[in-house]
Scaffold this motif. Sequence first.
Motif, PDB file in Angstrom:
ATOM      1  N   VAL A  44       0.837  -1.206   0.000  1.00  0.00           N
ATOM      2  CA  VAL A  44       0.000   0.000   0.000  1.00  0.00           C
ATOM      3  C   VAL A  44       0.871   1.255   0.000  1.00  0.00           C
ATOM      4  O   VAL A  44       0.836   2.052  -0.942  1.00  0.00           O
ATOM      5  CB  VAL A  44      -0.992  -0.043   1.178  1.00  0.00           C
ATOM      6  N   ALA A  45       1.696   1.417   1.056  1.00  0.00           N
ATOM      7  CA  ALA A  45       2.580   2.584   1.090  1.00  0.00           C
ATOM      8  C   ALA A  45       3.862   2.316   0.315  1.00  0.00           C
ATOM      9  O   ALA A  45       4.490   3.230  -0.203  1.00  0.00           O
ATOM     10  CB  ALA A  45       2.917   2.931   2.537  1.00  0.00           C
ATOM     11  N   GLY A  46       4.249   1.042   0.222  1.00  0.00           N
ATOM     12  CA  GLY A  46       5.532   0.682  -0.382  1.00  0.00           C
ATOM     13  C   GLY A  46       5.446   0.467  -1.876  1.00  0.00           C
ATOM     14  O   GLY A  46       4.704   1.158  -2.583  1.00  0.00           O
ATOM     15  N   ARG A  47       6.158  -0.553  -2.337  1.00  0.00           N
ATOM     16  CA  ARG A  47       6.375  -0.720  -3.778  1.00  0.00           C
ATOM     17  C   ARG A  47       5.101  -0.938  -4.598  1.00  0.00           C
ATOM     18  O   ARG A  47       5.073  -0.655  -5.783  1.00  0.00           O
ATOM     19  CB  ARG A  47       7.366  -1.853  -4.031  1.00  0.00           C
ATOM     20  N   GLY A  48       4.035  -1.422  -3.965  1.00  0.00           N
ATOM     21  CA  GLY A  48       2.788  -1.653  -4.709  1.00  0.00           C
ATOM     22  C   GLY A  48       2.077  -0.360  -5.087  1.00  0.00           C
ATOM     23  O   GLY A  48       1.257  -0.342  -6.004  1.00  0.00           O
ATOM     24  N   LYS A  49       2.371   0.724  -4.341  1.00  0.00           N
ATOM     25  CA  LYS A  49       1.814   2.066  -4.622  1.00  0.00           C
ATOM     26  C   LYS A  49       0.282   2.107  -4.675  1.00  0.00           C
ATOM     27  O   LYS A  49      -0.312   2.875  -5.435  1.00  0.00           O
ATOM     28  CB  LYS A  49       2.394   2.610  -5.931  1.00  0.00           C
ATOM     29  N   ILE A  50      -0.350   1.248  -3.868  1.00  0.00           N
ATOM     30  CA  ILE A  50      -1.818   1.250  -3.872  1.00  0.00           C
ATOM     31  C   ILE A  50      -2.357   2.534  -3.228  1.00  0.00           C
ATOM     32  O   ILE A  50      -3.382   3.071  -3.647  1.00  0.00           O
ATOM     33  CB  ILE A  50      -2.350  -0.017  -3.162  1.00  0.00           C
ATOM     34  N   LEU A  51      -1.643   3.027  -2.224  1.00  0.00           N
ATOM     35  CA  LEU A  51      -2.113   4.235  -1.546  1.00  0.00           C
ATOM     36  C   LEU A  51      -2.207   5.419  -2.527  1.00  0.00           C
ATOM     37  O   LEU A  51      -3.194   6.156  -2.531  1.00  0.00           O
ATOM     38  CB  LEU A  51      -1.188   4.577  -0.372  1.00  0.00           C
ATOM     39  N   GLU A  52      -1.188   5.559  -3.364  1.00  0.00           N
ATOM     40  CA  GLU A  52      -1.218   6.648  -4.362  1.00  0.00           C
ATOM     41  C   GLU A  52      -2.439   6.502  -5.259  1.00  0.00           C
ATOM     42  O   GLU A  52      -3.143   7.475  -5.542  1.00  0.00           O
ATOM     43  CB  GLU A  52       0.017   6.573  -5.268  1.00  0.00           C
ATOM     44  N   ALA A  53      -2.691   5.265  -5.696  1.00  0.00           N
ATOM     45  CA  ALA A  53      -3.841   5.030  -6.583  1.00  0.00           C
ATOM     46  C   ALA A  53      -5.148   5.331  -5.853  1.00  0.00           C
ATOM     47  O   ALA A  53      -6.077   5.926  -6.413  1.00  0.00           O
ATOM     48  CB  ALA A  53      -3.833   3.584  -7.064  1.00  0.00           C
ATOM     49  N   ALA A  54      -5.199   4.948  -4.568  1.00  0.00           N
ATOM     50  CA  ALA A  54      -6.427   5.177  -3.800  1.00  0.00           C
ATOM     51  C   ALA A  54      -6.684   6.677  -3.640  1.00  0.00           C
ATOM     52  O   ALA A  54      -7.824   7.136  -3.736  1.00  0.00           O
ATOM     53  CB  ALA A  54      -6.311   4.510  -2.436  1.00  0.00           C
ATOM     54  N   ARG A  55      -5.627   7.428  -3.405  1.00  0.00           N
ATOM     55  CA  ARG A  55      -5.802   8.889  -3.283  1.00  0.00           C
ATOM     56  C   ARG A  55      -6.261   9.505  -4.613  1.00  0.00           C
ATOM     57  O   ARG A  55      -7.041  10.454  -4.618  1.00  0.00           O
ATOM     58  CB  ARG A  55      -4.485   9.549  -2.822  1.00  0.00           C
ATOM     59  N   ARG A  56      -5.786   8.948  -5.694  1.00  0.00           N
ATOM     60  CA  ARG A  56      -6.204   9.473  -7.006  1.00  0.00           C
ATOM     61  C   ARG A  56      -7.698   9.238  -7.233  1.00  0.00           C
ATOM     62  O   ARG A  56      -8.426  10.163  -7.603  1.00  0.00           O
ATOM     63  CB  ARG A  56      -5.418   8.788  -8.145  1.00  0.00           C
ATOM     64  N   VAL A  57      -8.155   8.005  -6.967  1.00  0.00           N
ATOM     65  CA  VAL A  57      -9.583   7.741  -7.219  1.00  0.00           C
ATOM     66  C   VAL A  57     -10.461   8.471  -6.198  1.00  0.00           C
ATOM     67  O   VAL A  57     -11.606   8.822  -6.487  1.00  0.00           O
ATOM     68  CB  VAL A  57      -9.927   6.228  -7.252  1.00  0.00           C
ATOM     69  N   GLN A  58      -9.871   8.745  -5.029  1.00  0.00           N
ATOM     70  CA  GLN A  58     -10.621   9.538  -4.033  1.00  0.00           C
ATOM     71  C   GLN A  58     -10.805  10.969  -4.574  1.00  0.00           C
ATOM     72  O   GLN A  58     -11.897  11.533  -4.496  1.00  0.00           O
ATOM     73  CB  GLN A  58      -9.842   9.554  -2.717  1.00  0.00           C
ATOM     74  N   ALA A  59      -9.744  11.517  -5.152  1.00  0.00           N
ATOM     75  CA  ALA A  59      -9.829  12.883  -5.720  1.00  0.00           C
ATOM     76  C   ALA A  59     -10.828  12.924  -6.875  1.00  0.00           C
ATOM     77  O   ALA A  59     -11.496  13.936  -7.102  1.00  0.00           O
ATOM     78  CB  ALA A  59      -8.449  13.338  -6.180  1.00  0.00           C
ATOM     79  N   GLN A  60     -10.953  11.809  -7.568  1.00  0.00           N
ATOM     80  CA  GLN A  60     -11.919  11.752  -8.690  1.00  0.00           C
ATOM     81  C   GLN A  60     -13.351  11.506  -8.209  1.00  0.00           C
ATOM     82  O   GLN A  60     -14.282  11.505  -9.001  1.00  0.00           O
ATOM     83  CB  GLN A  60     -11.529  10.603  -9.642  1.00  0.00           C
ATOM     84  N   GLY A  61     -13.524  11.221  -6.917  1.00  0.00           N
ATOM     85  CA  GLY A  61     -14.865  11.015  -6.371  1.00  0.00           C
ATOM     86  C   GLY A  61     -15.376   9.590  -6.468  1.00  0.00           C
ATOM     87  O   GLY A  61     -16.545   9.320  -6.169  1.00  0.00           O
ATOM     88  N   LEU A  62     -14.514   8.641  -6.871  1.00  0.00           N
ATOM     89  CA  LEU A  62     -14.987   7.249  -6.982  1.00  0.00           C
ATOM     90  C   LEU A  62     -15.081   6.576  -5.615  1.00  0.00           C
ATOM     91  O   LEU A  62     -15.873   5.650  -5.422  1.00  0.00           O
ATOM     92  CB  LEU A  62     -14.043   6.429  -7.870  1.00  0.00           C
ATOM     93  N   VAL A  63     -14.240   7.008  -4.688  1.00  0.00           N
ATOM     94  CA  VAL A  63     -14.342   6.528  -3.302  1.00  0.00           C
ATOM     95  C   VAL A  63     -14.276   7.743  -2.386  1.00  0.00           C
ATOM     96  O   VAL A  63     -13.620   8.736  -2.712  1.00  0.00           O
ATOM     97  CB  VAL A  63     -13.217   5.523  -2.932  1.00  0.00           C
TER      98      VAL A  63
END
Length: 376
Positions: free
Chosen positions: A130-149
């Motif tokens: 999530v925070a490390g090499r998988g970079k899921i957190l970055e992706a989650a913040r992006r979709v949050q900014a787009q209003g999907l979550v």
Amino acid sequence: MQHRYFGSTGVSVSILGYGAMRLPTRTGGKVDLDRAVPLLRQGIDLGINYIDSAHSYIRGTSEVAVGVAIKSYERESLYLATKIQIGSSYASDAKSWLRKLNESLRRLDTPYIDFIYFHDFHWREFQDYVAGRGKILEAARRVQAQGLVRHLCFSSHDSVTNVIKLIDTGEFDGLLLQYNYLDRHNTPAIARAAEKGMGVAIMGPLAGGRLVRREVGGSGKDHVPGVKAAQLGLRFVWSNPYVSVALSGMNDLDQIEENAAAADQAEMSDAELAQVQPLVEQSKSLADLYCTGCGYCMPCSNGVDIPGNFEIYNQGRMFDQLDRARQAYDASIAEEARASACIQCRECEEKCPQNIRISEWMPRVHAVLGEGQPYP
Ligand code: SF4
Ligand code: SF4
């Protein structure tokens, strides 16, 4: 139906949430929409506004049932939570997580998810994926900014120390933890989350139904005369002021009505809490084999009915009904599914969220139920 704020999100949730994990199914294991959708709608009509599903529940069809059920209501009047598991066999990077998120959005048939959870989350998965090499957190913040979550949360069976580490990252708006009068080990994490402004959802307020199903063979008596066991379990959870919402995996109309009635009363008085004390003491005998009956360990490749064996063992011990437990072991579990069929392969153990050493318990269960030895 009482409401509480989900931490500092500004969202006011019903204190009773609908857990969509145990909805009725058809042969083949998929959800039975004809029975599941009316149940969900009954819950909503009685005031529930928080519905909890997961990408993996009921082979992905729990989310479909929720999506169908909510179509009759204003989307903004309801709060949908769903969960995606993180790990090498699940979502391990931004791409795989986004793929699962899109599947969940499609199944729920909704333009956005209110609470997206990292499912059965551990500290090491946060670090790696999530925070490390998988970079899921970055992706989650992006979709949050787009209003999907709207809000990022996690559910966890990790140690309290690790749950507190996850809380202290400051990355999450809420969490989902196990808590009931039998198992209060998460109390410090619940308090910490509330202190940090996170919403607190509770799973297992009835220990997977064990605090409701009583006695081997189920005589239907209540634990405390005159007090419905399910209501007692839920109201105990709501007596913790840091709890925002308690999830109940309801699958019949009476249960929904009973639980909704309990949610009108919410927390217990001091006198009621005192009444429960003997029951809490009695229940302690179950704490060392804390099987919730979730079935995540199944199927056993050798055919053992893991939760079935554990339930009979525990119920016999809790209610001091060893003879009835032995009869039930004999009569209701086929010989090839009994604890004695376990070959100690340990394949099931990594799937158990309660970290039960199943292969070590099986011989003990058979010794007591099948060979006439006393409870240890
Ligand atoms: S350890 Fe026992 S119960 Fe678990 S999968 Fe192996 S045979 Fe089945
Ligand atoms: S042994 Fe573990 S995984 Fe299996 S039903 Fe019990 S709690 Fe669930």
